[in-house]
Design an enzyme around this catalytic site. Structure first.
Site, PDB file in Angstrom:
ATOM      1  N   TYR A 157       2.781  13.556   6.776  1.00  0.00           N
ATOM      2  CA  TYR A 157       3.934  14.296   6.246  1.00  0.00           C
ATOM      3  C   TYR A 157       3.845  15.798   6.500  1.00  0.00           C
ATOM      4  O   TYR A 157       4.627  16.559   5.954  1.00  0.00           O
ATOM      5  CB  TYR A 157       4.118  14.059   4.740  1.00  0.00           C
ATOM      6  CG  TYR A 157       4.170  12.610   4.354  1.00  0.00           C
ATOM      7  CD1 TYR A 157       4.957  11.706   5.065  1.00  0.00           C
ATOM      8  CD2 TYR A 157       3.433  12.136   3.269  1.00  0.00           C
ATOM      9  CE1 TYR A 157       4.997  10.379   4.710  1.00  0.00           C
ATOM     10  CE2 TYR A 157       3.476  10.802   2.914  1.00  0.00           C
ATOM     11  CZ  TYR A 157       4.254   9.923   3.634  1.00  0.00           C
ATOM     12  OH  TYR A 157       4.304   8.593   3.276  1.00  0.00           O
TER      13      TYR A 157
ATOM     14  N   PHE B 178       6.427   9.974  -0.666  1.00  0.00           N
ATOM     15  CA  PHE B 178       5.602   8.821  -1.038  1.00  0.00           C
ATOM     16  C   PHE B 178       6.460   7.575  -1.249  1.00  0.00           C
ATOM     17  O   PHE B 178       7.516   7.631  -1.881  1.00  0.00           O
ATOM     18  CB  PHE B 178       4.798   9.121  -2.295  1.00  0.00           C
ATOM     19  CG  PHE B 178       3.687  10.104  -2.071  1.00  0.00           C
ATOM     20  CD1 PHE B 178       2.676   9.831  -1.176  1.00  0.00           C
ATOM     21  CD2 PHE B 178       3.665  11.312  -2.755  1.00  0.00           C
ATOM     22  CE1 PHE B 178       1.639  10.730  -0.953  1.00  0.00           C
ATOM     23  CE2 PHE B 178       2.637  12.218  -2.551  1.00  0.00           C
ATOM     24  CZ  PHE B 178       1.626  11.929  -1.652  1.00  0.00           C
ATOM     25  N   HIS B 179       5.976   6.462  -0.733  1.00  0.00           N
ATOM     26  CA  HIS B 179       6.734   5.222  -0.840  1.00  0.00           C
ATOM     27  C   HIS B 179       5.819   4.022  -0.639  1.00  0.00           C
ATOM     28  O   HIS B 179       4.671   4.157  -0.202  1.00  0.00           O
ATOM     29  CB  HIS B 179       7.850   5.194   0.211  1.00  0.00           C
ATOM     30  CG  HIS B 179       7.333   5.249   1.622  1.00  0.00           C
ATOM     31  ND1 HIS B 179       7.154   6.437   2.317  1.00  0.00           N
ATOM     32  CD2 HIS B 179       6.931   4.263   2.469  1.00  0.00           C
ATOM     33  CE1 HIS B 179       6.682   6.176   3.520  1.00  0.00           C
ATOM     34  NE2 HIS B 179       6.538   4.864   3.638  1.00  0.00           N
TER      35      HIS B 179
ATOM     36  N   GLN C 274       3.197  18.324  12.842  1.00  0.00           N
ATOM     37  CA  GLN C 274       2.263  17.684  13.756  1.00  0.00           C
ATOM     38  C   GLN C 274       1.374  18.702  14.455  1.00  0.00           C
ATOM     39  O   GLN C 274       1.796  19.792  14.804  1.00  0.00           O
ATOM     40  CB  GLN C 274       3.025  16.869  14.808  1.00  0.00           C
ATOM     41  CG  GLN C 274       3.746  15.671  14.228  1.00  0.00           C
ATOM     42  CD  GLN C 274       4.293  14.783  15.311  1.00  0.00           C
ATOM     43  OE1 GLN C 274       4.121  15.046  16.494  1.00  0.00           O
ATOM     44  NE2 GLN C 274       4.949  13.713  14.921  1.00  0.00           N
TER      45      GLN C 274
ATOM     46  N   ASP D   8       4.098  20.476  -1.907  1.00  0.00           N
ATOM     47  CA  ASP D   8       4.507  19.301  -2.667  1.00  0.00           C
ATOM     48  C   ASP D   8       5.159  18.311  -1.704  1.00  0.00           C
ATOM     49  O   ASP D   8       6.251  18.539  -1.195  1.00  0.00           O
ATOM     50  CB  ASP D   8       5.489  19.708  -3.769  1.00  0.00           C
ATOM     51  CG  ASP D   8       5.974  18.503  -4.564  1.00  0.00           C
ATOM     52  OD1 ASP D   8       5.381  17.410  -4.426  1.00  0.00           O
ATOM     53  OD2 ASP D   8       6.950  18.651  -5.322  1.00  0.00           O
TER      54      ASP D   8
ATOM     55  N   HIS E 196       0.819  -1.218   0.000  1.00  0.00           N
ATOM     56  CA  HIS E 196       0.000   0.000   0.000  1.00  0.00           C
ATOM     57  C   HIS E 196       0.849   1.263   0.000  1.00  0.00           C
ATOM     58  O   HIS E 196       2.026   1.245   0.355  1.00  0.00           O
ATOM     59  CB  HIS E 196      -0.955   0.014   1.207  1.00  0.00           C
ATOM     60  CG  HIS E 196      -0.257   0.213   2.520  1.00  0.00           C
ATOM     61  ND1 HIS E 196       0.197  -0.823   3.305  1.00  0.00           N
ATOM     62  CD2 HIS E 196       0.090   1.354   3.194  1.00  0.00           C
ATOM     63  CE1 HIS E 196       0.768  -0.348   4.394  1.00  0.00           C
ATOM     64  NE2 HIS E 196       0.720   0.978   4.356  1.00  0.00           N
ATOM     65  N   ILE E 197       0.215   2.351  -0.413  1.00  0.00           N
ATOM     66  CA  ILE E 197       0.755   3.705  -0.330  1.00  0.00           C
ATOM     67  C   ILE E 197      -0.132   4.456   0.653  1.00  0.00           C
ATOM     68  O   ILE E 197      -1.335   4.595   0.424  1.00  0.00           O
ATOM     69  CB  ILE E 197       0.728   4.413  -1.690  1.00  0.00           C
ATOM     70  CG1 ILE E 197       1.455   3.581  -2.749  1.00  0.00           C
ATOM     71  CG2 ILE E 197       1.330   5.816  -1.587  1.00  0.00           C
ATOM     72  CD1 ILE E 197       1.180   4.041  -4.162  1.00  0.00           C
ATOM     73  N   SER E 198       0.424   4.933   1.739  1.00  0.00           N
ATOM     74  CA  SER E 198      -0.381   5.601   2.765  1.00  0.00           C
ATOM     75  C   SER E 198      -0.810   6.994   2.311  1.00  0.00           C
ATOM     76  O   SER E 198      -0.023   7.744   1.733  1.00  0.00           O
ATOM     77  CB  SER E 198       0.400   5.714   4.075  1.00  0.00           C
ATOM     78  OG  SER E 198       0.531   4.465   4.699  1.00  0.00           O
TER      79      SER E 198
END
Length: 322
Positions: free
Chosen positions: A225, A257-258, A228, A252, A139-141
């Site tokens: 990302y 992304f990973h 917080q 951006d 998955h990609i979160s």
């Protein structure tokens, strides 16, 4: 209904039926072997629906307390609280057989290069297969692991779906950057071996992250990302939505992304963090590591909801949130 393959001796042919005249007149003639029921089933069964994996995406709960011995030393990121629903927004990727083979070779190479791999803290645990050896979706979160109160589930799903619908987005394709890399979770308790993703031409992944972050922050959660934003002291959601301001919606964030393919408890050494595998070793876009994005998944508790990009309809895997 489970899919079962029967042996030849358990076929559907009635052994009591009378032989045909052709067989009676020449009993010694060799008959061409008839296909087994298993072979016939393989030829006629339709492909599994895209939501099939959703039905088995959640493992049975082994304990309500944080017991690392039940899951290879991992710590629960969100403590279990009765009435809270752990949730996650993500894009699912089911690699092809060839892609799984390539990814498994990457994990194997990393384990061979690490010292003392037999020590649990140093060993790299694959995310590619289950304990029984079955391939697992990756998955990609699009969100952190978040927590929703029971009464917020429907509103959260409705709000997120509406924002995705407003984008009017069509399916798109992502490609993995050469090689692999290490990424730590936000509290540095685990390190993940990941494939970095290139920014797609339409910036679609960023747009999906923006609407996901906008939605989760309205429910008092951290944006993925982004800087917080403190949660309430007891880490439980307030009964009503609270709009939280923080982070630029237009930032951006594509460099983050990973796709995680393995994990370890031990922090990688500096040389491991700067270079895991080179382009010739880790695979590339030309070798088929492309990710087709057609659906956004929203997991709330054990319920997985799918929001398709083409027609943007929300469905619940088990009907609870439909």
């Amino acid at each position: 209904m489970p899919l079962v393959e029967y042996s030849d001796s358990e076929g559907s042919v009635n052994s009591d039926s009378a032989p045909s005249p052709a067989v009676t007149s020449n009993a010694k003639r060799k008959r061409a072997p008839s296909p087994s029921p298993a072979d016939s089933a393989k030829q006629t069964l339709p492909p599994l629906p895209s939501t099939f994996h959703d039905l088995y995406a959640s493992a049975s709960r082994l304990s309500n307390t944080d017991d690392p011995s039940l899951h290879a030393g991992r710590q629960r990121q969100i403590p279990h609280v009765e009435g809270n629903w752990p949730s996650h927004v993500y894009i699912e990727w089911i690699p092809t057989t060839e892609q799984y083979t390539l990814l498994e070779s990457i994990v194997d190479q990393v384990n061979k290069r690490r010292d003392d791999v037999e020590t649990d803290g140093r060993h790299v645990h694959s995310l590619l297969r289950s304990d029984l050896g079955a391939p697992l979706p990756l998955h990609i979160s699009l969100s952190r692991p978040i927590v929703l109160r029971g009464e917020q589930r429907h509103d959260f799903l409705h709000d997120l779906t509406a924002r995705i619908r407003k984008l009017g987005m069509q399916p798109f394709t992502l490609h993995a950057i050469h090689g692999a890399d290490w990424v730590a979770n936000h509290d540095d308790t685990r390190w993940f071996l990941v494939l970095r993703l290139e920014r797609d031409k339409g910036d679609s992944l960023n747009k999906l992250l923006w609407v996901s972050n906008q939605t989760v922050k309205e429910y008092g959660q951290f944006g993925l990302y982004e800087k917080q934003i403190p949660l309430p002291a007891d880490r439980q959601m307030p009964n009503r939505k609270q709009r939280r301001i923080g982070g630029s919606e237009e930032a951006d964030l594509s460099m983050h992304f990973h796709i995680s393919i393995a994990w370890t408890l031990a922090s990688p050494r500096v040389e491991e963090q700067t270079r895991v595998l080179g382009p010739s070793e880790g695979g590339s876009e030309e070798e088929g590591l492309g990710v087709n994005v057609e659906v956004v998944k929203v997991k709330i508790g054990n319920n997985i909801n799918s929001v398709a990009l083409a027609d943007v309809r929300s469905t619940a895997a088990n009907g609870i949130l439909a």
